[in-house]
Every structure is written in C-alpha cells, then in structure tokens.
Design a protein around this motif. Sequence first.
Motif, PDB file in Angstrom:
ATOM      1  N   PRO A   1       0.935  -1.133  -0.161  1.00  0.00           N
ATOM      2  CA  PRO A   1      -0.047   0.164   0.028  1.00  0.00           C
ATOM      3  C   PRO A   1       0.908   1.237   0.016  1.00  0.00           C
ATOM      4  CG  PRO A   1      -0.687  -1.609   1.520  1.00  0.00           C
ATOM      5  CD  PRO A   1       0.401  -1.932   1.028  1.00  0.00           C
ATOM      6  N   LEU A   2       0.405   2.125  -0.872  1.00  0.00           N
ATOM      7  CA  LEU A   2       1.228   3.596  -0.782  1.00  0.00           C
ATOM      8  C   LEU A   2       0.067   4.411  -0.931  1.00  0.00           C
ATOM      9  CD1 LEU A   2       3.676   2.879  -3.913  1.00  0.00           C
ATOM     10  CD2 LEU A   2       4.216   2.772  -1.328  1.00  0.00           C
ATOM     11  N   GLY A   3       0.580   5.683  -0.456  1.00  0.00           N
ATOM     12  CA  GLY A   3      -0.409   6.825  -0.424  1.00  0.00           C
ATOM     13  C   GLY A   3      -0.588   7.645  -1.574  1.00  0.00           C
TER      14      GLY A   3
ATOM     15  N   MET B   1       2.288  11.101  -4.656  1.00  0.00           N
ATOM     16  CA  MET B   1       2.485   9.836  -4.149  1.00  0.00           C
ATOM     17  C   MET B   1       3.414  10.017  -2.928  1.00  0.00           C
ATOM     18  SD  MET B   1       1.196   7.504  -6.318  1.00  0.00           S
ATOM     19  CE  MET B   1       1.974   6.177  -5.582  1.00  0.00           C
ATOM     20  N   ILE B   2       2.933   9.044  -1.805  1.00  0.00           N
ATOM     21  CA  ILE B   2       3.263   9.134  -0.474  1.00  0.00           C
ATOM     22  C   ILE B   2       3.816   7.728  -0.505  1.00  0.00           C
ATOM     23  CG2 ILE B   2       3.153   9.403   1.819  1.00  0.00           C
ATOM     24  CD1 ILE B   2       0.712  11.039   1.301  1.00  0.00           C
ATOM     25  N   GLY B   3       5.475   7.801  -0.165  1.00  0.00           N
ATOM     26  CA  GLY B   3       6.107   6.251  -0.251  1.00  0.00           C
ATOM     27  C   GLY B   3       6.265   5.787   1.064  1.00  0.00           C
ATOM     28  N   PRO B   4       6.902   4.717   1.308  1.00  0.00           N
ATOM     29  CA  PRO B   4       6.726   4.071   2.876  1.00  0.00           C
ATOM     30  C   PRO B   4       7.443   4.765   4.089  1.00  0.00           C
ATOM     31  CG  PRO B   4       8.147   2.804   1.224  1.00  0.00           C
ATOM     32  CD  PRO B   4       7.616   3.961   0.358  1.00  0.00           C
ATOM     33  N   LEU B   5       8.278   5.614   3.643  1.00  0.00           N
ATOM     34  CA  LEU B   5       8.970   6.465   4.466  1.00  0.00           C
ATOM     35  C   LEU B   5       8.642   7.977   4.561  1.00  0.00           C
ATOM     36  CD1 LEU B   5      12.773   4.981   4.280  1.00  0.00           C
ATOM     37  CD2 LEU B   5      10.820   4.277   5.757  1.00  0.00           C
TER      38      LEU B   5
ATOM     39  N   TYR C   1      -1.081   2.180 -11.095  1.00  0.00           N
ATOM     40  CA  TYR C   1      -1.269   1.927  -9.596  1.00  0.00           C
ATOM     41  C   TYR C   1      -2.959   1.550  -9.957  1.00  0.00           C
ATOM     42  CZ  TYR C   1       3.045   3.718  -8.198  1.00  0.00           C
ATOM     43  OH  TYR C   1       4.240   4.125  -7.869  1.00  0.00           O
ATOM     44  N   THR C   2      -3.450   0.963  -8.936  1.00  0.00           N
ATOM     45  CA  THR C   2      -4.682   0.762  -8.687  1.00  0.00           C
ATOM     46  C   THR C   2      -5.327   1.089  -7.558  1.00  0.00           C
ATOM     47  OG1 THR C   2      -4.598  -1.465 -10.130  1.00  0.00           O
ATOM     48  CG2 THR C   2      -6.482  -1.165  -8.546  1.00  0.00           C
ATOM     49  N   LEU C   3      -6.375   1.685  -7.134  1.00  0.00           N
ATOM     50  CA  LEU C   3      -7.044   2.347  -6.016  1.00  0.00           C
ATOM     51  C   LEU C   3      -7.421   1.184  -5.000  1.00  0.00           C
ATOM     52  CD1 LEU C   3      -8.205   4.648  -4.677  1.00  0.00           C
ATOM     53  CD2 LEU C   3     -10.264   4.362  -5.746  1.00  0.00           C
ATOM     54  N   THR C   4      -7.364   1.187  -3.894  1.00  0.00           N
ATOM     55  CA  THR C   4      -7.752   0.020  -2.905  1.00  0.00           C
ATOM     56  C   THR C   4      -8.815   0.711  -2.072  1.00  0.00           C
ATOM     57  OG1 THR C   4      -6.189   0.434  -1.315  1.00  0.00           O
ATOM     58  CG2 THR C   4      -5.511  -0.855  -2.935  1.00  0.00           C
ATOM     59  N   ASP C   5      -9.535  -0.311  -1.438  1.00  0.00           N
ATOM     60  CA  ASP C   5     -10.645   0.148  -0.389  1.00  0.00           C
ATOM     61  C   ASP C   5      -9.955   0.508   0.936  1.00  0.00           C
ATOM     62  OD1 ASP C   5     -12.574  -0.044  -2.358  1.00  0.00           O
ATOM     63  OD2 ASP C   5     -12.826  -2.288  -1.917  1.00  0.00           O
ATOM     64  N   GLU C   6      -8.655   0.608   1.441  1.00  0.00           N
ATOM     65  CA  GLU C   6      -8.048   0.775   2.588  1.00  0.00           C
ATOM     66  C   GLU C   6      -8.016   1.854   2.847  1.00  0.00           C
ATOM     67  OE1 GLU C   6      -4.719  -1.870   2.855  1.00  0.00           O
ATOM     68  OE2 GLU C   6      -5.506  -3.735   2.101  1.00  0.00           O
ATOM     69  N   ASN C   7      -8.040   2.568   4.076  1.00  0.00           N
ATOM     70  CA  ASN C   7      -7.599   3.677   4.340  1.00  0.00           C
ATOM     71  C   ASN C   7      -6.118   3.906   4.480  1.00  0.00           C
ATOM     72  OD1 ASN C   7     -10.060   4.715   4.767  1.00  0.00           O
ATOM     73  ND2 ASN C   7     -10.361   3.904   6.735  1.00  0.00           N
ATOM     74  N   PHE C   8      -5.449   5.117   3.991  1.00  0.00           N
ATOM     75  CA  PHE C   8      -4.017   4.863   4.162  1.00  0.00           C
ATOM     76  C   PHE C   8      -3.548   5.943   5.490  1.00  0.00           C
ATOM     77  CE2 PHE C   8       0.256   7.149   3.535  1.00  0.00           C
ATOM     78  CZ  PHE C   8       0.633   5.935   2.714  1.00  0.00           C
TER      79      PHE C   8
ATOM     80  N   LYS D   1      -3.792  13.332   5.860  1.00  0.00           N
ATOM     81  CA  LYS D   1      -5.318  13.464   6.071  1.00  0.00           C
ATOM     82  C   LYS D   1      -6.186  13.179   4.839  1.00  0.00           C
ATOM     83  CE  LYS D   1      -4.623  16.156  10.375  1.00  0.00           C
ATOM     84  NZ  LYS D   1      -5.050  17.202  11.132  1.00  0.00           N
ATOM     85  N   HIS D   2      -5.585  13.346   3.551  1.00  0.00           N
ATOM     86  CA  HIS D   2      -6.266  13.275   2.356  1.00  0.00           C
ATOM     87  C   HIS D   2      -5.825  12.376   1.430  1.00  0.00           C
ATOM     88  CE1 HIS D   2      -8.173  17.563   2.923  1.00  0.00           C
ATOM     89  NE2 HIS D   2      -7.048  17.802   3.625  1.00  0.00           N
ATOM     90  N   ALA D   3      -5.028  11.420   2.004  1.00  0.00           N
ATOM     91  CA  ALA D   3      -4.457  10.337   1.204  1.00  0.00           C
ATOM     92  C   ALA D   3      -5.595   9.032   0.999  1.00  0.00           C
ATOM     93  CB  ALA D   3      -3.165  10.028   1.836  1.00  0.00           C
ATOM     94  N   LYS D   4      -5.466   8.518  -0.029  1.00  0.00           N
ATOM     95  CA  LYS D   4      -6.219   7.411  -0.511  1.00  0.00           C
ATOM     96  C   LYS D   4      -4.946   6.379  -0.471  1.00  0.00           C
ATOM     97  CE  LYS D   4      -9.654   9.959  -2.889  1.00  0.00           C
ATOM     98  NZ  LYS D   4     -10.407  10.161  -4.118  1.00  0.00           N
ATOM     99  N   SER D   5      -5.462   5.047  -0.706  1.00  0.00           N
ATOM    100  CA  SER D   5      -4.209   3.919  -0.806  1.00  0.00           C
ATOM    101  C   SER D   5      -4.322   3.273  -2.107  1.00  0.00           C
ATOM    102  CB  SER D   5      -4.770   2.823   0.425  1.00  0.00           C
ATOM    103  OG  SER D   5      -3.911   1.811   0.281  1.00  0.00           O
TER     104      SER D   5
END
Length: 490
Positions: A338-340, A374-378, A393-400, A423-427
């Motif tokens: 998951p990335l944001g 894009m928001i990476g893992p770090l 990329y593909t949109l997921t249903d999870e919250n980031f 606060k506005h990021a999607k996963s």
Amino acid sequence: MFKLSDLLQHDNIAIQCHNIPDADTIASAFAVYTYLKEHGKTAKIIYSGNIEITKANLLEMISKLAIPIEYVKPGEIPGIKTLVLVDCQYGERNAERFEAEAVAVIDHHVQVTDIEFGIISQLGSCSTLVWSLLMQENFDLSKYPNVSTALYYGLYTDTNNLEEIAYPLDKDARDSLQFDASIIRSLRNNNLTLSELGIAGAALANHYANHDIKYAVFRSAPCDPNILGFISDLALQVSGIDVCVVYNELPDGYKLSVRSCSRSVMASEFTAFLTEGVGSGGGHIHKAGGFIRKSDIDIESFMEVRILEYFNSYDIVDSAAHDLDITKMTKYVKMKIPLGFVMSADIYEKGTPLLIRTLEGDTEAQAGENIYFMIGPLGEVYPIKAEKWANSYTLTDENFAKEYVYSPTARNKITGETVELIKHAKSCIAKGEMHIYAAPLTKNTKVFTAWNTEGYMYGKPGDLIAVRSDDNNDVYIIRQDIFKKTYFKI
C-alpha cells in the motif's frame, strides 16, 4: 518526551541564557518565561559571563519587546531551586555554571553532557524548538505578539536571515510565527557594527581560492552568525568564485556559512558532505550553513581536503540526454504494498502554486487535475502525472493511515494555507505493470530529473539509479532503504 508542562512541577525558576547572549537564546528564554508566568510560576531570565550585552540590535530587541533579562555576575546568583538552560549546556563551556536543586536543558546543539531532564534537538534554532514545545501545549501565541516576534527574530538570526534553514520544523516555525514587521526591519538594519565590518573585511582578505574549480574558503574572526552570511554573500559576487565557504571558530567547534551559484552544487548538499561524520549542516539550494565539532583536526587542512574530495566524488546524469546502458541494468517491478496518493485538485484549486514539505526537503509543484502526489513507505513525496498513475497503480478500499517522523504537508505559496497530506491520502497498490531498470551506484551521483532541471537528486553508493521502462527520459535516484521496501527483481 519532555514537555514544557513538566516545568510546572517546579518553583523559583531561573531561565539561563548562554554567555554573550544572542537573539536566539534571548527569544527562547523569553518564550519559556512567558509560558511559566501564564501558569502562575515565579521565574526570571538571567545570563552571566564577563561581558554584558552591548550589541545595538539586542539592546533594541530587549527594549522594544519588553524582555526582562538580568545580568548576574559569576558566582552571585541567589538561591534558585530550578535552572532551565536555554540554547546552551554546561558541558559546552559557554554558560556560567550555577548550582540548583534541578537543572533542565532546552537546546538545539549536539548533546555534550548528561542532562537531568529536558530536550535536545538539532534544529536550526532554539527558537524553533521552544515554538514546537509551545504548540504541543496548545499555547496561544496570538496573545503574546512580542513573544512571537522574538521567536521569529531568534530563528531569523540563527539561520542567517532564514537562508540556512534545513529542518522541516524550522520551516514550519518560519511560516507560522506572526511578527511585527517594523520591529524586525529595525532590528535587521541595526545588526552590523563598525568592528564587525572590520571583521568582514579581514576575512575577505584571508582566503584560499581554487580558480580551476572556482571555489574559495574564508576564515573569519569570532562573530555573530549573520556576519558569516554577510561575508559569504559578498564573496560569491566575486568573478571566478561559484562556491564559497566562510567559517569561524567557536568554543566547541566551527560555524560554516556556504554559498553556491553553480547548478551542479547545491549548497545544502555540499554542506552536508563537508560536515558528514564531524558535525551537521543543511539549508537551501544556494545558501546553507553548518557546524563542525571541535577535535584534533587541523581545520584548514581538513577543509581543503574535504572540499577537493567532494568535487572529485560525483558523476552527473541529465535525464534529457543520458547515456545509461539499460541492457546492463537489472529489471525490477514495484511490490504490491500500500502506498498513499493525493489528487492535488482535491486539496487546492487548479493552478495553485504549492510547496510540498517532507523530512527529505521541499519540492515545488502546481495543483491540477493531472497532478497527483505519491506518498512512499518512509513518508517521501513525489509528483506523478495522472495518466502515469493510472497506468501504474490501482485504487484500494483501505484507508491510508500511517505515522511518520514528520508528516508531509502541502502549502499554498500564495495564502500560506497548509494541508497535511496524510489526512487526504487514499491507498493504492502497484499494478505489477510498472517496470524499471535499476543499478546500484558505485559513486555519488547527481541526477537532473525530467521534472526538475534546476535542482538534482543526490544518490550515494548503494542507492540505485533507475529508468522507467516505459519512459527512457524518466531517470531518478531511489534510496537503498526505500528500494528494498518497494521493488523486487523480475
């Protein structure tokens, strides 16, 4: 973690500035004093040493902002239960030692002694550290405009007119503090004495220049940090000098001011190289500052060797015209982790100029329907075009919802409005169709990317240089710790 409210358990408090106080220590002490007084505590601001304050700008600062600072002769301090050392530590030998039942430290320098309680964080100024502590306490600075102006001036002076800021919190303080512009203007124009003008002239005459590489080094007598910046600004105007370093000796080390007008030398990155392993440093593309801890090194020889080492240490790659041989690179695919991502048009109107702030530094972009972040893992942030995102990329249903050491923000450069990106990021996850060619660097490398032709990405040995398989001109650096978390070999 230390909080200012921890001091409320103590009584009869003296807030001690370092000897020969500067604006940063005075401002920081004033803010702590004001916090304590609002909570009904008995407190005073003191400093000691053999010299009382004589600098015109500091006397004006104390007078105009009504700062109740007292000079105490060495050994004459009355009975104090609690001491709060601000912008200093006794181990640095820049503050007169007094005895107290409890001693706290609030400082932004390298820790040199054990402390009973307090906080030490290597920010650009102690004013920033105190500001952040006040914000944690939800302290309403708008009620105290003199304190806010003092903190801004402390940050301003300790980062050479805000030009040597390296840390995100320093930038946040700069952008958030409200100040009396007329007072700051008056203090700024009352900052140079005739003796300091003489110091600048002597430093400019005392230099070493390398005309082949176009750099010069200047040694100054001890002076206010702003004077170092004044000297380096003058030096860079000299024909044949594209990079300069001005330094002077302090009780615990050497203060550096660095300037660059060379496209291939960012002052911030150059300063970080000079101080690596022996201190710290950072700043802007063209202006930066640093500190080298005192040791047994011969500073003049060290500077000459380290600077030459720097200029021989790197290669340059231009994305628009590179000669990388991808047939000798390994092909990788992005992991499905998951990335944001944030659609810039969701947080700002189209065309809004933005400054993206992360722990790694600032990036500029413009809001638009075609630009995502894009928001990476770090917590790293980079812009990506919408069509490239859709292909990768593909949109997921999870919250980031992730926590980082410093949460990245997007700031409207016109209004100053700041939005926390998380606060506005999607996963999203990679489709598995995003392939890159990558190879580990064996030498420091600077890459001028397709999206930033004036600044460069800087990679060290072990980091990877990458080329997107679907865009030969999309070349960039990936830090090795990030690469391991995000790519795997095909």
